[in-house]
Design an enzyme around this catalytic site. Sequence first.
Site: not given
Length: 453
Positions: A11, A71, A145, A179, A254
């Site tokens: 996400q 998902e 994920t 979260t 670089e």
Amino acid sequence: MRECISIHIGQAGIQVGNACWELYCLEHGIQPNGQMPADNTTGGGDDAFNTFFSETGAGKHVPRAVYVDLEPTVCDEVRTGSYRQLYHPEQIISGKEDAANNYARGHYTIGKEIVDIVLDRIRKLSDNCTGLQGFLVFHATGGGTGSGLGSLLLERLSVDYGRKSKLSFAITPAPQVATAVVEPYNSVLSTHALLEHTDCTFCLDNEALYDVCRRNLDIERPTYTNLNRLVAQVISSLTASLRFDGALNVDVTEFQTNLVPYPRIHFMLTSYAPIISAEKAYHEQLSVAEITNSVFEPAGMMTKCDPRHGKYMACCLMYRGDVVPKDVNAAVATIKTKRTIQFVDWCPTGFKCGINYQPPTAVPGGDLARVQRAVCMVANTTAIAEALSRIDHKFDLMYAKRAFVHWYVGEGMEEGEFSEAREDLVALEKDYEEVGAETADGDGEEEEFGEEY
């Protein structure tokens, strides 16, 4: 051509990606359907922006990007969003079930099923390139994920494209804002992979971005859109010299050459200036000297750590817009004389500057003002170890009680991987300590840092 392929995972990666490609399109005058009225060389040509966009015979510009999530909801937003016509349908790959904030699901059980499809898609994109320069990987290290599938993909890219550079833009867990409860686990496990399989990692954290939005843009409750647009400006500045012609162009390789003194010490701190709302910009003179000073302000850093607690090893300043080398030299000289910025004693000069004449673009309806010039700073400083040790400490508290570990083991991971990853990060903290230590007295007592938890 020196093409770059962007890979957006999970996400966070996808939503940051949306903001980035929206900005790139505005900067190059590419419409949401991929048409570019200003482009005279249809179906190819050696335009500078072809590093990021490929052109079809019909004159459509397609991002060299892949979106992956386990998902469908976030991918569906791209499929139905205002830029849906920009992407080839096969560039957006989504699975059916979530990684559920679990590194092991992203890396072993569910990620395994999707990774070959993703690599095949990347292979098609790279076949389309004449001289692939490397990959930009966007992900968060706290989720399932971004951390699990992200590190799996990086491992596989190392095998398939060994010599190509891999830069990762990682949203790392913030000190206060979280979260997920298991963020420290996912983050430690994926940092272990980032250490080995990326050449350069730009750390961003949401809390630092929230603070910047609140303080500089007067947004009381910043949304992810506000944060992502801010991140997009930073990433756009880093990649501007690949997409436009300028006075002092800076290549992806670089960055590594100038910023990474030792292969493991490759976690970068970034900041950007001027971050200023339209009402204020009208009344302020934003000279080169001023914006250069403000990128070194501790409060403006995009990761929660205090650069005054560490030493700089190298620093890259990417200017864009109405900037001439003379002003840059003067601004850098002022900063050197101020002595506020401490460099390690084995790297006395430490500044690399790039200038690009394309002025920064403001997104219509966005928060940032339109300005004539901007600068993005990327620094390799030992202060980033603060952020790493903070995550390690949280990991230790949970792992001492083996809390939540069964979720990972149940998905086919072994407990040994936890301790292996953690030991690798202990070594990394040590590396940072040694790099920052004075070279003259090698045998002095090393002091522990990480005062604030």
